[in-house]
Motif scaffolding. Structure first.
Motif, PDB file in Angstrom:
ATOM      1  N   GLU A 162     -49.962   0.175   2.246  1.00 28.56           N
ATOM      2  CA  GLU A 162     -50.466  -1.197   2.157  1.00 28.56           C
ATOM      3  C   GLU A 162     -50.059  -2.004   3.393  1.00 28.56           C
ATOM      4  O   GLU A 162     -50.881  -2.699   3.987  1.00 28.56           O
ATOM      5  CB  GLU A 162     -49.918  -1.882   0.896  1.00 28.56           C
ATOM      6  CG  GLU A 162     -50.553  -1.381  -0.388  1.00 28.56           C
ATOM      7  CD  GLU A 162     -49.860  -1.933  -1.640  1.00 28.56           C
ATOM      8  OE1 GLU A 162     -50.440  -1.827  -2.735  1.00 28.56           O
ATOM      9  OE2 GLU A 162     -48.721  -2.452  -1.532  1.00 28.56           O
ATOM     10  N   GLN A 163     -48.796  -1.901   3.765  1.00 30.79           N
ATOM     11  CA  GLN A 163     -48.316  -2.708   4.895  1.00 30.79           C
ATOM     12  C   GLN A 163     -48.968  -2.282   6.219  1.00 30.79           C
ATOM     13  O   GLN A 163     -49.393  -3.125   7.004  1.00 30.79           O
ATOM     14  CB  GLN A 163     -46.781  -2.608   5.020  1.00 30.79           C
ATOM     15  CG  GLN A 163     -46.002  -3.290   3.894  1.00 30.79           C
ATOM     16  CD  GLN A 163     -46.082  -4.822   3.938  1.00 30.79           C
ATOM     17  OE1 GLN A 163     -46.788  -5.401   4.763  1.00 30.79           O
ATOM     18  NE2 GLN A 163     -45.381  -5.463   3.019  1.00 30.79           N
ATOM     19  N   LEU A 164     -49.065  -0.965   6.439  1.00 27.91           N
ATOM     20  CA  LEU A 164     -49.582  -0.500   7.742  1.00 27.91           C
ATOM     21  C   LEU A 164     -51.102  -0.644   7.851  1.00 27.91           C
ATOM     22  O   LEU A 164     -51.648  -0.588   8.955  1.00 27.91           O
ATOM     23  CB  LEU A 164     -49.157   0.947   8.013  1.00 27.91           C
ATOM     24  CG  LEU A 164     -47.653   1.212   8.211  1.00 27.91           C
ATOM     25  CD1 LEU A 164     -47.418   2.650   8.663  1.00 27.91           C
ATOM     26  CD2 LEU A 164     -47.021   0.240   9.204  1.00 27.91           C
ATOM     27  N   THR A 165     -51.782  -0.813   6.736  1.00 26.16           N
ATOM     28  CA  THR A 165     -53.243  -0.997   6.789  1.00 26.16           C
ATOM     29  C   THR A 165     -53.634  -2.437   6.444  1.00 26.16           C
ATOM     30  O   THR A 165     -54.815  -2.722   6.235  1.00 26.16           O
ATOM     31  CB  THR A 165     -53.976  -0.024   5.826  1.00 26.16           C
ATOM     32  OG1 THR A 165     -53.574  -0.321   4.475  1.00 26.16           O
ATOM     33  CG2 THR A 165     -53.682   1.424   6.163  1.00 26.16           C
ATOM     34  N   GLY A 166     -52.658  -3.320   6.343  1.00 24.90           N
ATOM     35  CA  GLY A 166     -52.962  -4.735   6.117  1.00 24.90           C
ATOM     36  C   GLY A 166     -53.452  -5.066   4.714  1.00 24.90           C
ATOM     37  O   GLY A 166     -54.249  -5.977   4.516  1.00 24.90           O
TER      38      GLY A 166
END
Lengths: 413, 413
Positions: free
Chosen positions: B372-376
């Motif tokens: 979730e964090q690395l793909t926004g």
């Protein structure tokens, strides 16, 4: 699955299958636990491959130490076996009584992924910690909890008794019962040739008579005898899964290894009932994949290790994998085809009924037996491996035909 | 382990982490079981990747359904999630609270072995079936049975309380206690930004004050507060592990995936004690392998999901992986470095203390949060991913630093 690079199994080791039938077994005395079985089997394999320094990873197949032994986290026992395994990757895998087979699959994938050249695979179960009826409740966790409420006290014997009943109704009872008795006789005769087998010291004179006795439903199940059932066992088996590089590192000549030529792994829905209780459909699927990917037919097999948790499971499996037509499994057995001198010797050290069934270890034990037979190490239990049949098959099942691991092995030379 | 071919994770899904703190949670009412959690998480991922037809294999990480739910054989629930998964390979893996991380490792190896292009990995645990003290006894099976006899009633809180005590003695109590309180505050503040977090609705005014209260050893352990502990949770998380081919089949653009650049998996001996309780040596080994194989340093990480089963574990981990010198972990936290706007945001949706700890699911949940964090996709919990720090790390631990899975992920574009 057809391996993307050469892969072998070597250096198998079985502990004794401990439980009723073994002279050493005394239910009232303290016995070896998980630790001792893991150590004996793990070290038994390590000694053959030059020690822990040659091992890259470990995997433990175990079904229910959580309840039999109040112990989880079995992967973390690897470094107890040998401090040389400290910090190396290790895990436990589980698929009920197919846990051992899954340990093999997991190890095979590690080698194929090139994360390891040598994986130490161990299966273990120590079940004689509770009375049989409580043990049955523990083993019942291989089935769906919500269905078990309606099932037999001995849940899995009940499930397979139902299969036997359906088979009797469809194909007749008398001959089937005879074949189940013969299955038992073959199992015990084979076990008597293998020193680690639980039924090694079985001295029953008339095995046919013992196996043919009519079941007493009040004591057990409607359609199964005690002689139709696998043993309640403590034990562990270990084997090394290696690449060509791993084999070299271990200093083991190719002739002492078996090649893994294909794997079939299939899973069905635990919440569903078998569509046809006279068929093992997940075994059928897994074996089909394994034979197809190996590029062979069932007639090229020198031997099979199959999951006879109950004799009826063995019989139906013969039909589901194409050795006999539907309804002809009993004839196939009674003609002697599955005996150790027959067309296709099955469970040559006794299988789950004769050798024993330390549940999470069974899949690994099957591989060890195959390795022994194909490399000429089976001692008194050695069968003839015809030159034109260099293949063997193992079939390891979890639950009532829900998880199946089928592996095709080949003699290396 | 450095993957031998490109490998990605996509299509993560988390159920709510259910338990005390959630408004929906009522311990006296019937709640969702394993089946519902597996279905919700599994289908949540399947819907994002074009359905079960695109899945080759399944793997379930679960620690103790055997005792929390009287259920083994969880791999055989895959086809319950979607009948399109029938007969496909599936298994359960277990390594105590690292079971979820092991599910990821297992899926990664399947893809690397080329037996699968897409693996559906699910972690699940449903723990609120028993009272907390019985639950503690169940979770204690992550430790060695023979040592547990001498341990605390709450075995693992006892183990980590001992670590905290040793740390206090070596480096001082006051500042460490302050840092543990800050760890709690960070966890709750992050959880309040994530709708599935167990502490999402936490309304405590003064989190510092709540976290700093002195432990009451009579009620719990010598050196730990309740605020130092992870939650007792029910939940499941799922993610797809794919090759480039699997990504294409799912119709997912590269930007919506994270790349798996390295895996560190290390196991220590469950029968031994930590050599130095102020060090997490297995975490140190696993993270060292993962960072080395990724070819990066800890300074190139944009975020870390770490296994804070207890705040002291989080603090010691900072030192063991080289973010802070030994004895300087408390300063590192108190300077704000691990907060969501700090130098290295840790546990950005609350971690085990804030988001929750459905034990067998936690490792998969960490991967979902990283994805979730690395793909926004992290919504209100989104942190900034600096262009020169495209990496993230997850650390999943089983038992008291006995099994560790560390994974390095990279933003794809």
């Amino acid at each position: 699955m057809k391996p993307r690079r050469k892969i072998y199994m070597v250096a198998g080791y079985n502990t004794i299958s401990m439980g009723t039938g073994r002279k050493e077994f005394n239910p009232k005395k303290e016995r070896a636990g998980l630790e001792e079985y893991l150590k004996e089997a793990g070290q038994g394999t390590l000694q053959q491959i030059g020690g822990a320094k040659n091992v890259d990873e470990g995997v433990v197949g175990n079904f229910m130490a959580a309840r039999f032994n109040n112990q989880g986290h079995l992967g973390a026992f690897m470094a107890m076996i040998d401090q040389g395994l400290r910090y190396k990757p290790s895990l436990r895998v589980e698929g009920a009584c197919a846990s051992g087979g899954l340990a093999l699959v997991s190890g095979i994938k590690s080698v194929l992924s090139e994360s390891a050249d040598t994986v130490l695979a161990i299966g273990v179960e120590v079940q004689n910690t509770v009375k049989a009826i409580y043990g049955a409740d523990i083993l019942a966790t291989a089935g769906w909890n919500k269905r078990r409420k309606d099932g037999h006290a001995y849940f899995f014997p009940g499930q397979f008794s139902d299969r036997a009943g359906a088979y009797f109704q469809k194909y007749g009872r008398e001959k089937t019962r005879l074949a189940m008795a013969r299955w038992y006789r073959n199992a015990i005769e084979n076990a008597r040739l293998c020193t680690t087998a639980q039924e090694y010291a079985n001295v029953t004179d008339d095995l046919d008579e013992a196996g043919i006795a009519e079941p007493n439903p009040k004591a057990f199940t409607d359609f199964l005898n005690y002689t139709d059932c696998s043993k309640v066992s403590d034990g562990a088996s270990a084997i090394a899964i290696v690449s060509e590089e791993g084999l070299k590192k271990a200093g083991i000549p190719l002739k002492d290894a078996v090649e893994v030529v294909a794997v079939g792994h299939a899973t069905d829905d635990i919440t569903s009932n078998p569509e046809d209780p006279t068929v093992m459909s997940t075994i059928r699927e897994a074996v089909k994949i394994a034979l197809n990917d190996a590029g062979i037919t069932v007639d090229q097999l020198a031997t099979i290790e199959t999951h006879d948790c109950f004799s009826i499971a063995g019989l139906i499996t013969l039909e589901s994998i194409g050795l006999a037509e539907p309804g002809k499994g009993a004839d196939f057995i009674l003609e002697g085809n599955t005996s150790r001198t027959g067309k296709i010797p099955i469970n040559t050290t006794g299988g789950l009924i004769g050798w024993g069934h330390p549940t999470g270890a069974t899949g690994v034990h099957q591989a060890v037996t195959v390795w022994e037979q194909l490399t000429g190490r089976a001692g008194d239990a050695q069968i003839n491996i015809p030159a034109d049949k260099p293949y063997a098959l193992s079939i390891n099942m979890g639950g009532d035909d829900r998880t199946v691991v089928a592996i095709v092995y080949k003699k290396t030379m």
